[in-house]
Write an enzyme that holds these catalytic residues in place. Sequence first.
Site, PDB file in Angstrom:
ATOM      1  N   GLU A 295       0.958  -1.190  -0.009  1.00  0.00           N
ATOM      2  CA  GLU A 295      -0.021  -0.080   0.172  1.00  0.00           C
ATOM      3  C   GLU A 295       0.889   1.409  -0.132  1.00  0.00           C
ATOM      4  OE1 GLU A 295      -2.951   1.468  -0.163  1.00  0.00           O
ATOM      5  OE2 GLU A 295      -4.604   0.462   1.033  1.00  0.00           O
ATOM      6  N   ASP A 296       0.332   2.267  -0.558  1.00  0.00           N
ATOM      7  CA  ASP A 296       1.054   3.637  -0.444  1.00  0.00           C
ATOM      8  C   ASP A 296       0.915   4.437   0.740  1.00  0.00           C
ATOM      9  OD1 ASP A 296      -1.585   4.189  -0.949  1.00  0.00           O
ATOM     10  OD2 ASP A 296      -1.321   5.488  -2.450  1.00  0.00           O
TER      11      ASP A 296
ATOM     12  N   ASP B 198      -4.457   5.446   6.065  1.00  0.00           N
ATOM     13  CA  ASP B 198      -4.995   6.539   6.507  1.00  0.00           C
ATOM     14  C   ASP B 198      -6.126   6.011   7.181  1.00  0.00           C
ATOM     15  OD1 ASP B 198      -5.630   9.156   6.733  1.00  0.00           O
ATOM     16  OD2 ASP B 198      -6.594   9.234   4.753  1.00  0.00           O
TER      17      ASP B 198
ATOM     18  N   PHE C  48      -2.059  15.901   3.978  1.00  0.00           N
ATOM     19  CA  PHE C  48      -2.230  15.295   2.605  1.00  0.00           C
ATOM     20  C   PHE C  48      -1.115  15.302   1.870  1.00  0.00           C
ATOM     21  CE2 PHE C  48      -3.720  14.819  -1.630  1.00  0.00           C
ATOM     22  CZ  PHE C  48      -4.567  13.825  -1.497  1.00  0.00           C
TER      23      PHE C  48
ATOM     24  N   ARG D 176       2.277  12.310  -9.141  1.00  0.00           N
ATOM     25  CA  ARG D 176       2.751  11.061  -8.677  1.00  0.00           C
ATOM     26  C   ARG D 176       4.221  10.945  -9.150  1.00  0.00           C
ATOM     27  NH1 ARG D 176      -1.592   7.730  -7.820  1.00  0.00           N
ATOM     28  NH2 ARG D 176      -3.381   7.728  -9.353  1.00  0.00           N
TER      29      ARG D 176
HETATM   30  P1  5GP Z   1      -7.797   4.668   3.643  1.00  0.00           P
HETATM   31  O1  5GP Z   1      -8.746   3.820   3.330  1.00  0.00           O
HETATM   32  O2  5GP Z   1      -6.861   4.204   4.698  1.00  0.00           O
HETATM   33  O3  5GP Z   1      -8.471   5.861   4.140  1.00  0.00           O
HETATM   34  O4  5GP Z   1      -6.864   5.587   2.420  1.00  0.00           O
HETATM   35  C1  5GP Z   1      -6.108   4.668   1.832  1.00  0.00           C
HETATM   36  C2  5GP Z   1      -5.977   5.341   0.453  1.00  0.00           C
HETATM   37  O5  5GP Z   1      -6.377   6.655   0.400  1.00  0.00           O
HETATM   38  C3  5GP Z   1      -4.493   5.426  -0.081  1.00  0.00           C
HETATM   39  O6  5GP Z   1      -4.192   4.264  -0.439  1.00  0.00           O
HETATM   40  C4  5GP Z   1      -4.388   6.566  -0.826  1.00  0.00           C
HETATM   41  O7  5GP Z   1      -4.866   6.155  -2.235  1.00  0.00           O
HETATM   42  C5  5GP Z   1      -5.481   7.365  -0.333  1.00  0.00           C
HETATM   43  N1  5GP Z   1      -4.814   8.708   0.596  1.00  0.00           N
HETATM   44  C6  5GP Z   1      -4.958   8.702   2.029  1.00  0.00           C
HETATM   45  N2  5GP Z   1      -4.192   9.682   2.561  1.00  0.00           N
HETATM   46  C7  5GP Z   1      -3.611  10.135   1.399  1.00  0.00           C
HETATM   47  C8  5GP Z   1      -2.829  11.220   1.181  1.00  0.00           C
HETATM   48  O8  5GP Z   1      -2.173  11.978   2.219  1.00  0.00           O
HETATM   49  N3  5GP Z   1      -2.278  11.557   0.172  1.00  0.00           N
HETATM   50  C9  5GP Z   1      -2.836  10.894  -1.126  1.00  0.00           C
HETATM   51  N4  5GP Z   1      -2.384  11.336  -2.146  1.00  0.00           N
HETATM   52  N5  5GP Z   1      -3.652   9.886  -1.028  1.00  0.00           N
HETATM   53  C10 5GP Z   1      -4.088   9.699   0.290  1.00  0.00           C
END
Ligand code: 5GP
Length: 159
Positions: free
Chosen positions: A77-78, A81, A130, A143
């Site tokens: 995963e990137d 969050d 963010f 990206r």
């Molecule tokens: P989660 O489901 O854990 O809230 O979010 C996961 C996804 O939300 C990540 O894989 C990413 O695509 C997006 N995301 C969450 N925080 C960020 C951020 O700070 N920057 C970006 N570009 N994407 C984020």
Amino acid sequence: MARQITRDFRGQRVHLVGVLKGACIFLSDLIREISLETSIDFIAVSSYGKRREASGQVRVLKDLDSSIAGLNVILVEDILDTGLTLNYLLRILRQRKPKTMRVAALLDKPARRRRPVSADYVGFTIPDEFVVGYGLDYAERYRNLKDVCVLTRNHRHVH
Ligand code: 5GP
């Protein structure tokens, strides 16, 4: 992280599952440092949106190409969050009977967690900002930035 994975799975094969699109650059760098037998697959889930965050709903846009049954899966995963995406992915992928299931996340934003999930391998824990770059986007932009950067409020508009 790659050294840790190599130690943890010594003598075995690891199957890296990248979560598109954000994890593609991280996965590319990570896999080249893993000294084990490897294979790769990708899964794409619905992208981040205010409505999704409220509903907690995640959707698979592109599924894996092949079975993960009996494999040592590392979900790449990137960023972790709220945990909604990972919570969903772990649930659907565990049903497919992998031998082991681990999570490698480049970034972790624990402040915003809404589901009790965590990554087994974390690159950096970051505050609630963010971020973009190194695969992470804002409306598909940024990206290609070589570094992970905080996107300030006055840059958050689509040109
Ligand atoms: P989660 O489901 O854990 O809230 O979010 C996961 C996804 O939300 C990540 O894989 C990413 O695509 C997006 N995301 C969450 N925080 C960020 C951020 O700070 N920057 C970006 N570009 N994407 C984020």
